[in-house]
Design an enzyme around this catalytic site. Structure first.
Site, mmCIF file in Angstrom:
data_model
loop_
_atom_site.group_PDB
_atom_site.id
_atom_site.type_symbol
_atom_site.label_atom_id
_atom_site.label_comp_id
_atom_site.label_asym_id
_atom_site.label_seq_id
_atom_site.Cartn_x
_atom_site.Cartn_y
_atom_site.Cartn_z
ATOM 1 N N CYS A 1 -25.909 -44.738 14.696
ATOM 2 C CA CYS A 1 -26.437 -44.290 15.855
ATOM 3 C C CYS A 1 -24.707 -44.421 16.361
ATOM 4 O O CYS A 1 -24.038 -45.364 16.638
ATOM 5 C CB CYS A 1 -26.930 -45.329 16.383
ATOM 6 N N HIS B 1 -39.502 -46.896 12.139
ATOM 7 C CA HIS B 1 -37.939 -46.064 11.824
ATOM 8 C C HIS B 1 -37.123 -46.906 12.188
ATOM 9 O O HIS B 1 -36.601 -46.981 13.633
ATOM 10 C CB HIS B 1 -38.056 -44.533 12.184
ATOM 11 N N ASN C 1 -29.104 -45.574 9.302
ATOM 12 C CA ASN C 1 -30.565 -45.692 9.143
ATOM 13 C C ASN C 1 -31.014 -46.586 7.537
ATOM 14 O O ASN C 1 -30.129 -47.198 6.928
ATOM 15 C CB ASN C 1 -31.466 -44.362 8.209
ATOM 16 N N HIS D 1 -33.435 -48.902 11.668
ATOM 17 C CA HIS D 1 -32.296 -49.023 11.484
ATOM 18 C C HIS D 1 -31.491 -50.345 11.426
ATOM 19 O O HIS D 1 -32.069 -51.370 11.191
ATOM 20 C CB HIS D 1 -31.554 -48.496 12.649
ATOM 21 N N ARG E 1 -31.952 -34.497 7.555
ATOM 22 C CA ARG E 1 -31.663 -34.209 8.875
ATOM 23 C C ARG E 1 -30.826 -35.117 9.755
ATOM 24 O O ARG E 1 -29.670 -35.736 10.448
ATOM 25 C CB ARG E 1 -32.858 -33.578 9.696
ATOM 26 N N ASP E 2 -31.485 -36.635 10.029
ATOM 27 C CA ASP E 2 -31.279 -37.383 10.812
ATOM 28 C C ASP E 2 -30.238 -38.973 10.195
ATOM 29 O O ASP E 2 -28.447 -38.820 10.393
ATOM 30 C CB ASP E 2 -32.363 -39.108 10.788
#
Length: 301
Positions: free
Chosen positions: A242, A209, A251, A211, A20-21
């Site tokens: 991002c 979470h 990520n 990055h 997903r991300d």
């Protein structure tokens, strides 16, 4: 060889967000067959939580327009959780129609990002989330909440810790089972991570979470572990990024996280070599080398 650090958890759950991300930022649409195989291979590598897709409007994220087709194509293992992200009640309706058992909502710790990403204010975002969480729980679904921009915002700069705690606490109070604190633009450092985690009451169910924009993700993970965090988000192969962070590298790579946890003697249940092979395979489908240092080292990319 493992070298343990005292007072760290014995075991952690890796919350895999690659499908997903990770994939949502790909400009070229990835075929649903490739996505389904990716999810299947992640489960075979031992990952027990795989965030599979998102029920956002196709105009917002064209890459995820095939959410229904993907969920129908994935053979779901009963031992694996397959959460999906939902932005609103319509997204929840779609998740319920497809038999999803776990959802996530995505909030903001800052006013500007709430306006830009949610079309809501910092305060009114909760009006959108409240019925989603209520209805999901009434239907027996587990609900996770993300909070973005917990450490820095590209428009507002550093984000006050008290503001993050207020937003996160309100999301948990809606009935969410877990709160993932997101370093959306990758500016967090270990001291900041520790200060934010200290600001939450110990009983709050938190995840992190990170990055890796400035190469700090693994250092931040160690700090989170020191604070007792046992759920860590990561993306296989380090895919994702991002759009608001110049030169963002995406990520935290799941393989890099696993290498760290192995060295610390912390259980996680993932087969590193099977996972690295999966990310190497996906990199071939995406047409570029994996961002993960561990994948490159193990596969000689």
């Amino acid at each position: 060889m493992t070298y343990k650090i005292e007072n760290l958890p014995d075991e952690v759950t890796i919350y895999e967000v690659g499908p997903r991300d990770g994939l949502q930022n790909e400009k070229t649409v990835v075929p649903v067959e490739v996505k389904a195989e990716f999810v299947t291979r992640l489960a075979a590598a031992g990952l027990k939580v795989i965030e599979t897709t998102s029920f956002v409007h196709p105009e917002w994220v064209p890459q995820l327009a095939d959410a229904e087709d993907l969920l129908k194509a994935v053979h779901r293992d009963n031992q694996v959780r397959y959460p999906v992200l939902v932005p609103n009640e319509r997204g929840l309706d779609r998740a319920l129609e497809l038999g999803c058992t776990e959802i996530a909502i995505f909030g903001s710790a800052t006013e500007t990002f709430a306006q830009r990403n949610l079309n809501r204010s910092l305060k009114t975002q909760f009006d959108m989330f409240a019925p989603v969480v209520r209805r999901a729980r009434e239907n027996g679904l587990r609900v996770r909440a993300y909070v973005s921009m917990c450490f820095g915002d590209p428009w507002e700069g550093p984000v006050p810790i008290a503001q993050v705690v207020d937003v996160g606490s309100r999301l948990l109070d809606l009935g969410c089972a877990e709160l993932s604190l997101g370093d959306t633009i990758g500016v967090a450092t270990a001291g900041h991570v520790g200060a934010l985690l200290d600001a939450f009451p110990r009983e709050r169910p938190l995840a992190v979470h990170f990055h890796d924009t400035y190469g700090q993700a693994l250092a931040n993970v160690v700090e989170a572990l020191r604070h007792g965090i046992t759920v860590i988000d990561a993306s296989a192969g380090g895919i994702g990024g991002c759009p608001y962070a110049k030169s963002a590298t995406g990520n935290l790579a799941t393989e890099d996280l696993v290498w760290l946890l192995d060295g610390l003697g912390i259980r996680h249940g993932v087969d590193l070599h099977a996972l690295a092979a999966t990310s190497h395979w996906l990199a071939g489908r995406l047409g570029r080398p994996s961002p993960s240092a561990v994948v490159r080292a193990l596969t000689k990319e």
